[in-house]
Enzyme design. Structure first.
Site, PDB file in Angstrom:
ATOM      1  N   LYS A 585       0.874  -1.183   0.000  1.00  0.00           N
ATOM      2  CA  LYS A 585       0.000   0.000   0.000  1.00  0.00           C
ATOM      3  C   LYS A 585       0.902   1.221   0.000  1.00  0.00           C
ATOM      4  O   LYS A 585       2.117   1.089   0.164  1.00  0.00           O
ATOM      5  CB  LYS A 585      -0.914   0.008   1.230  1.00  0.00           C
ATOM      6  CG  LYS A 585      -0.165  -0.251   2.547  1.00  0.00           C
ATOM      7  CD  LYS A 585      -1.095  -0.298   3.747  1.00  0.00           C
ATOM      8  CE  LYS A 585      -1.842  -1.592   3.884  1.00  0.00           C
ATOM      9  NZ  LYS A 585      -3.233  -1.460   4.262  1.00  0.00           N
ATOM     10  N   ARG A 586       0.328   2.415  -0.178  1.00  0.00           N
ATOM     11  CA  ARG A 586       1.145   3.617  -0.080  1.00  0.00           C
ATOM     12  C   ARG A 586       1.855   3.648   1.278  1.00  0.00           C
ATOM     13  O   ARG A 586       1.314   3.167   2.279  1.00  0.00           O
ATOM     14  CB  ARG A 586       0.282   4.871  -0.249  1.00  0.00           C
ATOM     15  CG  ARG A 586      -0.217   5.082  -1.665  1.00  0.00           C
ATOM     16  CD  ARG A 586       0.941   5.212  -2.639  1.00  0.00           C
ATOM     17  NE  ARG A 586       1.659   6.444  -2.408  1.00  0.00           N
ATOM     18  CZ  ARG A 586       1.489   7.566  -3.101  1.00  0.00           C
ATOM     19  NH1 ARG A 586       0.638   7.605  -4.112  1.00  0.00           N
ATOM     20  NH2 ARG A 586       2.189   8.646  -2.831  1.00  0.00           N
ATOM     21  N   THR A 693      -8.978  -0.926   0.647  1.00  0.00           N
ATOM     22  CA  THR A 693      -9.583  -1.812  -0.362  1.00  0.00           C
ATOM     23  C   THR A 693      -8.655  -2.988  -0.663  1.00  0.00           C
ATOM     24  O   THR A 693      -9.115  -4.050  -1.057  1.00  0.00           O
ATOM     25  CB  THR A 693      -9.885  -1.045  -1.670  1.00  0.00           C
ATOM     26  OG1 THR A 693      -8.775  -0.188  -1.957  1.00  0.00           O
ATOM     27  CG2 THR A 693     -11.146  -0.216  -1.539  1.00  0.00           C
ATOM     28  N   LYS A 697      -9.215  -7.284  -1.301  1.00  0.00           N
ATOM     29  CA  LYS A 697      -8.623  -8.119  -2.361  1.00  0.00           C
ATOM     30  C   LYS A 697      -7.952  -9.343  -1.740  1.00  0.00           C
ATOM     31  O   LYS A 697      -8.088 -10.466  -2.234  1.00  0.00           O
ATOM     32  CB  LYS A 697      -7.612  -7.312  -3.186  1.00  0.00           C
ATOM     33  CG  LYS A 697      -8.256  -6.171  -3.963  1.00  0.00           C
ATOM     34  CD  LYS A 697      -7.236  -5.166  -4.492  1.00  0.00           C
ATOM     35  CE  LYS A 697      -7.950  -3.864  -4.855  1.00  0.00           C
ATOM     36  NZ  LYS A 697      -7.017  -2.754  -5.102  1.00  0.00           N
TER      37      LYS A 697
HETATM   38  C1  M8P Z   1      -5.418  12.056  -2.765  1.00  0.00           C
HETATM   39  C2  M8P Z   1      -4.754  13.148  -3.321  1.00  0.00           C
HETATM   40  C3  M8P Z   1      -4.111  13.063  -4.522  1.00  0.00           C
HETATM   41  C4  M8P Z   1      -3.452  14.159  -5.036  1.00  0.00           C
HETATM   42  C5  M8P Z   1      -3.417  15.347  -4.363  1.00  0.00           C
HETATM   43  C6  M8P Z   1      -4.069  15.443  -3.174  1.00  0.00           C
HETATM   44  C7  M8P Z   1      -4.728  14.359  -2.631  1.00  0.00           C
HETATM   45  C8  M8P Z   1      -5.358  14.429  -1.418  1.00  0.00           C
HETATM   46  C9  M8P Z   1      -6.009  13.341  -0.888  1.00  0.00           C
HETATM   47  C10 M8P Z   1      -6.044  12.149  -1.554  1.00  0.00           C
HETATM   48  C11 M8P Z   1      -6.733  11.006  -0.937  1.00  0.00           C
HETATM   49  O1  M8P Z   1      -7.614  11.191  -0.152  1.00  0.00           O
HETATM   50  N1  M8P Z   1      -6.385   9.739  -1.220  1.00  0.00           N
HETATM   51  C12 M8P Z   1      -6.900   8.642  -0.746  1.00  0.00           C
HETATM   52  S1  M8P Z   1      -8.255   8.528   0.284  1.00  0.00           S
HETATM   53  N2  M8P Z   1      -6.430   7.428  -1.015  1.00  0.00           N
HETATM   54  C13 M8P Z   1      -7.096   6.385  -0.484  1.00  0.00           C
HETATM   55  O2  M8P Z   1      -6.768   5.242  -0.661  1.00  0.00           O
HETATM   56  C14 M8P Z   1      -8.328   6.742   0.303  1.00  0.00           C
HETATM   57  O3  M8P Z   1      -9.513   6.343  -0.390  1.00  0.00           O
HETATM   58  C15 M8P Z   1      -9.752   4.949  -0.438  1.00  0.00           C
HETATM   59  C16 M8P Z   1     -11.011   4.732  -1.247  1.00  0.00           C
HETATM   60  O4  M8P Z   1     -12.125   5.213  -0.584  1.00  0.00           O
HETATM   61  C17 M8P Z   1      -9.870   4.386   0.971  1.00  0.00           C
HETATM   62  O5  M8P Z   1     -10.039   2.985   0.901  1.00  0.00           O
HETATM   63  C18 M8P Z   1      -8.625   4.709   1.775  1.00  0.00           C
HETATM   64  O6  M8P Z   1      -8.810   4.303   3.110  1.00  0.00           O
HETATM   65  C19 M8P Z   1      -8.342   6.216   1.738  1.00  0.00           C
HETATM   66  O7  M8P Z   1      -7.141   6.503   2.388  1.00  0.00           O
END
Ligand code: M8P
Length: 845
Positions: A585-586, A693, A697
């Site tokens: 994951k990130r 998510t 998986k």
């Molecule tokens: C993404 C960005 C990308 C570029 C610039 C600014 C940003 C600011 C916020 C986010 C962001 O919220 N990214 C997320 S939220 N990535 C995820 O995986 C998140 O969304 C998923 C889908 O709903 C969740 O499963 C994760 O828990 C959540 O961290």
């Protein structure tokens, strides 16, 4: 719920098992449901054969022996096969027989297209046959496709899973996004440190896209606004002297699963308009004109990494407005083509779902288009806008909440800023009515954050204008209502709802795990692919010895496959007999890869001290990208690599423990990783991971989860039961209660294991020739302000990991638990999630 339609459904129960063969190779062929009706009148195999031949031989410069050429010939062939159905879908949807949904997202993390398209169109067998005359095999050609990495992680991949489910559920949904020239950066490791390299995913062309130059849209920037009063005394606004940019659609097909629907992902590319340059050309300032052209085309050049240090960047706002304006103009044009400028049915026939606040500038843009371009008054425009926009929130982390400087908007989008002010003024009247005399409330809830540098709060703008605001898992929605958006919840309780995330079982089971898919199909038939709750029938086989053996064989073979990738990419040998313990994951502090690494160090210390009783041999894998400006995340990667080096180079340790960091984790890597995983690490600080998510998986593919009560883990636990899940750690309430008086030293004293680990870290054991490089990590663990509470959860994590080892030692029991996890994963199909969006938000169908 099933998404099998028409003729295909009639034939659903007549599986010709004779055609399902056991295949040793990882080949999508194994899951091809040969009972499905083909979608062409002529013999599809011949048609495919002939088109393919033309693509190979008829395109100048294509070389039969070059894998890349053969891949693009095959991709073009499949695209040609689907063009007709694609056109039919578009023509049908243009008649508005059902509500049209626009999914607006700055990110679509699609990964590869070929394998998924073959599965959806049921063309895998025919493709194998067509390839027989050539030296290339399908697997090799699939590997030649570059990932479309147009997203950072979970949020972008969710958009991709949703598109798959929408098409498979026969919904009229268009995904609107940006065609970034450079997607998510490629991660290399140099001396254990992350190094970013550009991802030029389009360098060899994109055989799946269709450029629709005749559907280009003009998007205005800069300039200023003027107003005039017409003869009836109505005031009108014009935005003039703008610098316009062309938005050219590049459409990608989104095939539904064997149902004849091909939806569209419309990605916008920015190009300079001719008149953009004209004045300067005439003035003879040629170089300035070309430089400006580049400025316009910069808009769609690169995907922004999810990086707090990038917050407030002007180019990012330009991307957001470019996407929002082009998409809304496109939606309105389509509507006007059928209904003229009578907008009274617009919100009944259209809905726009905002994927987080990233496209929320669409709210004032919609108002502008309805008023300034189509002559509606404020009340009419607001009634339509606020009935057709819905917003999904994906995170509670404060650094991810978007705020744009008023100053920047005033310069770049002056008309839009005027409209935001007007929305705010009118909405604050409602607030004042609800909380009379409460000026603090007004300031707290204002869309404009006042101060030295005033900002627009994009989440507030989205909430005010949306008829639905949803979170992405039960706990997350609860925390939105009780915390971050509590004031808004009090004002509009009915707007708020939960839609727990899901993932598509086509890509994340049928396509990526053909061995397991085949086993499932042999036992249950193949309709689990469109109704994943059918997997609960697996619970009947948990005492079936033959089935258990087959299940184990599938996992073993998948592990063998993964060992090849790990050997190639990490130069570490993983043994399929050992437990595969995975966290991909990130890289972020809240996801706590650090907790995992501390546990690896603990195991290492036990092995070195010859304290190996009860230990199960493990291969630990961590993978993920750090945002380029996120120093701590990058240090964590370096620590993982240094620890891995020590672990893997000690021959006394490797029989018990191996550790690898996989570089450049992406969608295609996950397709190989999740089928081979025994233990999935979902160990975020409770309350911080909105949903997750990847957790779903892994569960679908029969991994056990070690996890906290966070995000969708809670619902996974609910489905599978505590006996089949390794739960540990503080819950979200405990985390927030502990925060004001958190004392890490207390936990370090109470856990000798943690004490030893920290001692070894401090001794420099993992950085003998790089003094001091891990000091910031050590300080973070010992910091009373450590938000992620690593020390507080370490001991519980260690104990849970001991339990994991105990259970793994009993392979029969472990396999039963594995089967129960797959069996209980049906709720996390994105078909289920999208059915809820359809029924409860979109009211489509
Ligand atoms: C993404 C960005 C990308 C570029 C610039 C600014 C940003 C600011 C916020 C986010 C962001 O919220 N990214 C997320 S939220 N990535 C995820 O995986 C998140 O969304 C998923 C889908 O709903 C969740 O499963 C994760 O828990 C959540 O961290």
């Amino acid at each position: 719920m099933t998404v099998t339609k028409g003729k295909a459904r009639e034939k659903k129960n007549t599986v010709k098992t004779a055609k399902i063969k056991v295949s040793e190779k990882t080949s999508p062929k194994a899951v091809s449901a040969s009972d499905q009706v083909k979608q062409h009148d002529c013999d599809p195999c011949e048609a495919l054969d002939a088109t393919f031949k033309r693509q190979v031989q008829g395109v100048l410069g294509r070389d039969e022996n070059a894998t890349n050429d053969m891949y693009s010939a095959l991709a073009s062939t499949i695209k040609l096969q689907l063009l007709e159905q694609w056109r039919e879908t578009r023509l049908k949807d243009n008649q508005y027989q059902q509500k049209q949904v626009a999914y607006l997202s700055l990110e679509f993390l699609m990964g590869r297209t070929l394998g998924n398209a073959l599965l959806s169109l049921d063309l895998t067998d025919d493709t194998h046959a067509a390839l027989k005359q050539y030296s290339a095999d399908l697997e090799t050609l699939q590997e030649a496709e570059l990932d479309a990495g147009l997203g950072n992680g979970g949020l972008g991949r969710l958009a991709a899973c949703f598109l798959d489910s929408c098409a498979s559920l026969d919904l009229a949904v268009v995904g609107y996004g940006i065609r970034y020239e450079y997607g998510m950066f490629k991660q290399k490791l140099v001396d254990g440190y992350q190094v970013e390299q550009p991802d030029r995913w389009l360098r060899e062309g994109n055989p799946w896209e269709v450029r629709m130059a005749n559907h280009a849209i003009t998007v205005p920037f800069f300039g200023h606004t003027e107003s005039y009063v017409d003869l009836k005394g109505h005031r009108h606004y014009v935005w003039i002297d703008t610098q316009d940019v062309n938005a050219i659609p590049h459409d990608m097909p989104v095939p539904g699963f064997r149902n004849g629907r091909i939806n569209t992902l419309r990605l916008w590319k920015a190009e300079a308009t001719d008149d953009f340059d004209l004045a300067e050309f005439n003035d003879g300032d040629y170089t300035e004109a070309v430089a400006r052209k580049n400025l316009a085309e910069q808009i769609t050049m690169v995907l922004y990494p999810n990086d707090a240090s990038e917050n407030g960047k002007e180019l990012r706002l330009r991307q957001q407005y470019f996407l929002s304006s082009a998409s809304l103009q496109d939606i309105i044009q389509r509507y006007v083509a059928v209904h003229g400028t009578d907008f009274s049915r617009f919100s009944e026939l259209n809905v726009m779902q905002l994927n987080d606040t990233h496209p929320s500038i669409a709210v004032p843009e919609m108002m502008r288009l309805l008023m300034d371009s189509h002559g509606l008054n404020w009340d009419q425009a607001w009634a339509i806008t606020s009935k057709s926009v819905a917003y999904t929130n994906h995170t509670l982390l404060p650094e991810a909440l978007e705020r744009w400087p008023v100053r920047m908007l005033k310069h770049m989008l002056p008309r839009i800023l005027d409209i935001i002010y007007e929305i705010n003024a009118r909405y604050l009247e409602d607030v004042a009515h609800h909380w009379p005399g409460d000026n603090d409330k007004l300031a707290a809830m204002s869309i404009i954050e006042e101060g030295h540098e005033p900002h627009v709060r994009m989440a507030y703008l989205a909430i005010v204008a949306s008829f639905s605001v949803n979170g992405v898992a039960g706990l997350h929605t609860k925390l939105l209502k009780s915390g971050l958006f509590n004031d808004f919840y009090q004002l509009w309780p009915d707007k708020f709802n939960n839609k727990t995330n899901g993932v598509t079982p086509r890509r994340w089971l049928a396509h990526c795990n053909p061995r397991l898919a085949q086993l499932l199909t042999r036992r249950l038939g193949d309709s689990w692919m469109t109704d994943l709750t059918q997997l609960t029938a697996l619970n009947a086989f948990t005492d079936d010895k033959a089935f258990i053996k087959q299940w184990q064989a599938v996992k073993y073979d998948n592990k063998v496959d993964l060992t090849k990738l790990i050997a190639q990419e990490c130069e570490v040998v993983f043994e399929p007999e050992m437990m595969f313990d995975v966290q991909v994951k990130r890289i972020h502090e809240y996801k706590r890869q650090l907790l995992n690494i501390l546990h690896v160090i603990h195991l290492y210390q036990r092995i070195v001290a010859d304290d190996t009783e009860g230990l199960q041999p493990r291969c630990v894998l961590i993978g993920g990208k750090a945002a380029p400006g996120y120093a701590m995340a990058k240090q964590i990667i370096k620590l993982a690599n240094n620890v891995a080096h020590m672990v893997n180079s000690d021959p006394l340790v490797t029989p018990f423990l191996r550790f690898a960091f996989l570089p450049n984790y992406n969608v295609s890597a996950m397709e190989k990783i999740c089928p081979a995983t025994d233990l999935s690490e979902q160990i975020s600080t409770a309350g911080k991971e909105a949903s997750g998510t990847g957790n779903m998986k892994f569960m679908m593919n029969g991994a056990m989860t070690i996890g906290t009560l966070d995000g969708a883990n809670i619902e996974m636990l609910e489905e599978v039961g505590e006996d089949n899940f390794f739960l540990f750690g503080l819950n979200a309430d405990e985390v927030s209660q502990l925060k004001p008086h958190y004392n890490p030293q207390q936990y370090i004293q109470q856990s000798p294991a943690l004490g030893h680990v920290l001692e070894m870290l401090k001794s420099g054991h993992f950085n003998l020739v790089e003094p001091g490089i891990f000091d910031s990590i050590i300080a973070a663990i010992e910091d009373p302000y450590d938000q992620w509470m690593i020390a507080a959860d370490f001991e519980a994590y260690r104990v849970a990991q001991e339990k994991v080892s105990q259970v793994y030692a009993d392979q029969h029991h472990w396999t039963q638990m594995s089967i129960r996890n797959t069996a209980a994963s049906g709720r996390f199909s994105s078909d289920n999630t999208i059915s809820a969006y359809r029924d409860e938000i979109w009211h489509a169908k």
